[in-house]
Write a protein that holds these residues in place. Structure first.
Motif, PDB file in Angstrom:
ATOM      1  N   SER A  86       0.814  -1.213   0.000  1.00  0.00           N
ATOM      2  CA  SER A  86       0.000   0.000   0.000  1.00  0.00           C
ATOM      3  C   SER A  86       0.851   1.268   0.000  1.00  0.00           C
ATOM      4  CB  SER A  86      -0.927   0.007   1.224  1.00  0.00           C
ATOM      5  OG  SER A  86      -0.171  -0.040   2.426  1.00  0.00           O
ATOM      6  N   ARG A  87       2.123   1.164   0.394  1.00  0.00           N
ATOM      7  CA  ARG A  87       3.003   2.341   0.423  1.00  0.00           C
ATOM      8  C   ARG A  87       3.709   2.564  -0.906  1.00  0.00           C
ATOM      9  NH1 ARG A  87       6.864   1.323   5.309  1.00  0.00           N
ATOM     10  NH2 ARG A  87       7.859   3.150   4.368  1.00  0.00           N
ATOM     11  N   LEU A  88       3.648   1.601  -1.814  1.00  0.00           N
ATOM     12  CA  LEU A  88       4.271   1.758  -3.131  1.00  0.00           C
ATOM     13  C   LEU A  88       3.345   2.568  -4.023  1.00  0.00           C
ATOM     14  CD1 LEU A  88       5.618  -1.868  -3.624  1.00  0.00           C
ATOM     15  CD2 LEU A  88       6.855   0.124  -2.771  1.00  0.00           C
ATOM     16  N   ILE A  89       3.879   3.621  -4.630  1.00  0.00           N
ATOM     17  CA  ILE A  89       3.064   4.526  -5.442  1.00  0.00           C
ATOM     18  C   ILE A  89       3.272   4.283  -6.932  1.00  0.00           C
ATOM     19  CG2 ILE A  89       2.594   6.945  -5.986  1.00  0.00           C
ATOM     20  CD1 ILE A  89       3.434   7.662  -3.159  1.00  0.00           C
ATOM     21  N   ALA A  90       4.534   4.231  -7.367  1.00  0.00           N
ATOM     22  CA  ALA A  90       4.805   4.102  -8.799  1.00  0.00           C
ATOM     23  C   ALA A  90       6.138   3.409  -9.014  1.00  0.00           C
ATOM     24  CB  ALA A  90       4.819   5.479  -9.469  1.00  0.00           C
ATOM     25  N   PHE A  91       6.255   2.779 -10.226  1.00  0.00           N
ATOM     26  CA  PHE A  91       7.495   2.125 -10.632  1.00  0.00           C
ATOM     27  C   PHE A  91       7.568   2.187 -12.153  1.00  0.00           C
ATOM     28  CE2 PHE A  91       9.615  -1.884 -12.010  1.00  0.00           C
ATOM     29  CZ  PHE A  91      10.906  -1.483 -11.715  1.00  0.00           C
ATOM     30  N   ARG A 110       4.361  14.635   8.300  1.00  0.00           N
ATOM     31  CA  ARG A 110       5.043  13.387   8.675  1.00  0.00           C
ATOM     32  C   ARG A 110       5.003  12.384   7.533  1.00  0.00           C
ATOM     33  NH1 ARG A 110       4.739  10.694  14.530  1.00  0.00           N
ATOM     34  NH2 ARG A 110       6.182  12.429  14.800  1.00  0.00           N
ATOM     35  N   GLN A 111       3.887  12.291   6.822  1.00  0.00           N
ATOM     36  CA  GLN A 111       3.787  11.390   5.675  1.00  0.00           C
ATOM     37  C   GLN A 111       4.396  12.067   4.453  1.00  0.00           C
ATOM     38  OE1 GLN A 111       2.830   8.292   5.571  1.00  0.00           O
ATOM     39  NE2 GLN A 111       1.985   8.086   7.654  1.00  0.00           N
ATOM     40  N   GLN A 112       5.497  11.533   3.947  1.00  0.00           N
ATOM     41  CA  GLN A 112       6.187  12.123   2.811  1.00  0.00           C
ATOM     42  C   GLN A 112       6.403  11.086   1.720  1.00  0.00           C
ATOM     43  OE1 GLN A 112       9.726  14.162   4.077  1.00  0.00           O
ATOM     44  NE2 GLN A 112       8.674  15.325   5.688  1.00  0.00           N
ATOM     45  N   VAL A 113       6.847  11.549   0.568  1.00  0.00           N
ATOM     46  CA  VAL A 113       7.047  10.695  -0.610  1.00  0.00           C
ATOM     47  C   VAL A 113       8.520  10.741  -0.992  1.00  0.00           C
ATOM     48  CG1 VAL A 113       6.435  10.313  -3.029  1.00  0.00           C
ATOM     49  CG2 VAL A 113       4.689  11.063  -1.403  1.00  0.00           C
ATOM     50  N   MET A 114       9.059   9.570  -1.341  1.00  0.00           N
ATOM     51  CA  MET A 114      10.466   9.475  -1.741  1.00  0.00           C
ATOM     52  C   MET A 114      10.556   8.666  -3.019  1.00  0.00           C
ATOM     53  SD  MET A 114      13.701   7.765   0.307  1.00  0.00           S
ATOM     54  CE  MET A 114      13.549   8.926   1.669  1.00  0.00           C
ATOM     55  N   THR A 115      11.491   9.040  -3.886  1.00  0.00           N
ATOM     56  CA  THR A 115      11.757   8.320  -5.126  1.00  0.00           C
ATOM     57  C   THR A 115      13.215   7.877  -5.126  1.00  0.00           C
ATOM     58  OG1 THR A 115      10.084   9.592  -6.345  1.00  0.00           O
ATOM     59  CG2 THR A 115      11.747   8.428  -7.634  1.00  0.00           C
ATOM     60  N   LEU A 116      13.445   6.580  -5.330  1.00  0.00           N
ATOM     61  CA  LEU A 116      14.795   6.015  -5.340  1.00  0.00           C
ATOM     62  C   LEU A 116      15.012   5.230  -6.623  1.00  0.00           C
ATOM     63  CD1 LEU A 116      15.097   4.616  -1.697  1.00  0.00           C
ATOM     64  CD2 LEU A 116      16.146   6.702  -2.588  1.00  0.00           C
ATOM     65  N   ALA A 117      16.272   5.116  -7.008  1.00  0.00           N
ATOM     66  CA  ALA A 117      16.606   4.222  -8.111  1.00  0.00           C
ATOM     67  C   ALA A 117      16.278   2.788  -7.716  1.00  0.00           C
ATOM     68  CB  ALA A 117      18.082   4.364  -8.471  1.00  0.00           C
ATOM     69  N   ALA A 118      15.960   1.979  -8.709  1.00  0.00           N
ATOM     70  CA  ALA A 118      15.495   0.624  -8.421  1.00  0.00           C
ATOM     71  C   ALA A 118      16.539  -0.183  -7.657  1.00  0.00           C
ATOM     72  CB  ALA A 118      15.124  -0.088  -9.726  1.00  0.00           C
ATOM     73  N   ASP A 119      17.811  -0.060  -8.047  1.00  0.00           N
ATOM     74  CA  ASP A 119      18.841  -0.833  -7.349  1.00  0.00           C
ATOM     75  C   ASP A 119      19.030  -0.351  -5.916  1.00  0.00           C
ATOM     76  OD1 ASP A 119      19.804   1.578  -8.160  1.00  0.00           O
ATOM     77  OD2 ASP A 119      21.769   0.839  -8.798  1.00  0.00           O
ATOM     78  N   GLU A 120      18.911   0.966  -5.672  1.00  0.00           N
ATOM     79  CA  GLU A 120      19.040   1.476  -4.310  1.00  0.00           C
ATOM     80  C   GLU A 120      17.850   1.057  -3.460  1.00  0.00           C
ATOM     81  OE1 GLU A 120      20.345   3.499  -0.899  1.00  0.00           O
ATOM     82  OE2 GLU A 120      21.350   2.700  -2.676  1.00  0.00           O
ATOM     83  N   PHE A 121      16.660   1.014  -4.060  1.00  0.00           N
ATOM     84  CA  PHE A 121      15.480   0.567  -3.329  1.00  0.00           C
ATOM     85  C   PHE A 121      15.626  -0.899  -2.915  1.00  0.00           C
ATOM     86  CE2 PHE A 121      11.319  -1.479  -3.277  1.00  0.00           C
ATOM     87  CZ  PHE A 121      10.632  -0.696  -2.370  1.00  0.00           C
TER      88      PHE A 121
END
Length: 218
Positions: A86-91, A110-121
């Motif tokens: 449920s916490r995953l937004i997009a890929f 407090r609720q924020q959004v983060m975007t990471l590279a796939a390998d770092e995730f």
């Protein structure tokens, strides 16, 4: 027997630091970003030097709401993954966007959004995976797996308690009296009982064969 907290702190700090150095010497510690310089042995030793001088403290106290609250809290994490779907937004095959909770903020921020590279995730996700040979739940004392059977038998013998049987005790159900027949007043007999979620089905109706002809009375 009560073990002094300072003794536990000394033992834990020594074991932790020795094991950390062993892992670094074996090349099993990875450093990224600003910590990449700690790959050097001397730099790693200098980084640990201030930690050796600190006094470790073993802190423990009784929970406010009792042991039940502690078990309820731990039970939410024993069979839980690092991040829920449920916490995953997009890929988009390159980056993963997800929601996270920033405990340094309060309120709606407090609720924020983060975007990471796939390998770092994936790397951060695998940090939460236990190494081979580690168990998420361990039992100690009387319930330790290696001596659980003998310890429980000795405890029951000292307490004079009979061992529990694996078979559940048979429930003693008293016969339910049948109501009298509303027509003749006689005693009715139960021939079948339907469960609450089942619907009784009547006998199937006989279908006329192909050779039979149905005549309209009119």
């Amino acid at each position: 027997m009560t073990i002094p907290g300072q003794f536990l702190a000394t033992i834990n700090s020594r074991l932790f630091m020795n094991r950390l150095i062993e892992l670094h010497s074996a090349g099993k510690l990875a450093f990224f970003g600003k910590l990449a310089g700690l790959r050097d042995r001397r730099a790693f030793q200098r980084h640990l030097a201030p930690v050796r001088k600190k006094r470790w403290v073993v802190y423990a106290k009784a929970p406010f709401a009792g042991p039940e609250a502690v078990l309820a809290y731990l039970s939410r994490y024993t069979h839980r993954v690092a991040i829920s779907n449920s916490r995953l937004i997009a890929f988009d095959d390159n980056e993963v966007t997800f929601r996270y909770k920033n405990y340094r903020s309060s309120g709606a921020n407090r609720q924020q959004v983060m975007t990471l590279a796939a390998d770092e995730f994936i790397r951060r996700f695998l940090v939460h995976v236990l190494p081979r040979g580690f168990h998420r739940i361990r039992r100690y004392g009387l319930l330790a797996g290696s001596a659980r059977k003998d310890c429980l038998a000795q405890a029951r013998d000292m307490l004079g308690v009979a061992p529990a049987t694996d078979e559940p005790p048979a429930a003693e159900t008293a016969p339910v009296p049948c109501p009298p027949c509303p027509c003749c007043g006689g005693t009715m007999v139960i021939i079948e009982t339907f469960a609450a979620w089942c619907q009784p089905r009547g006998p199937p109706t006989a279908r006329p064969s192909a050779r039979e002809t149905i005549h309209d009375p009119a």
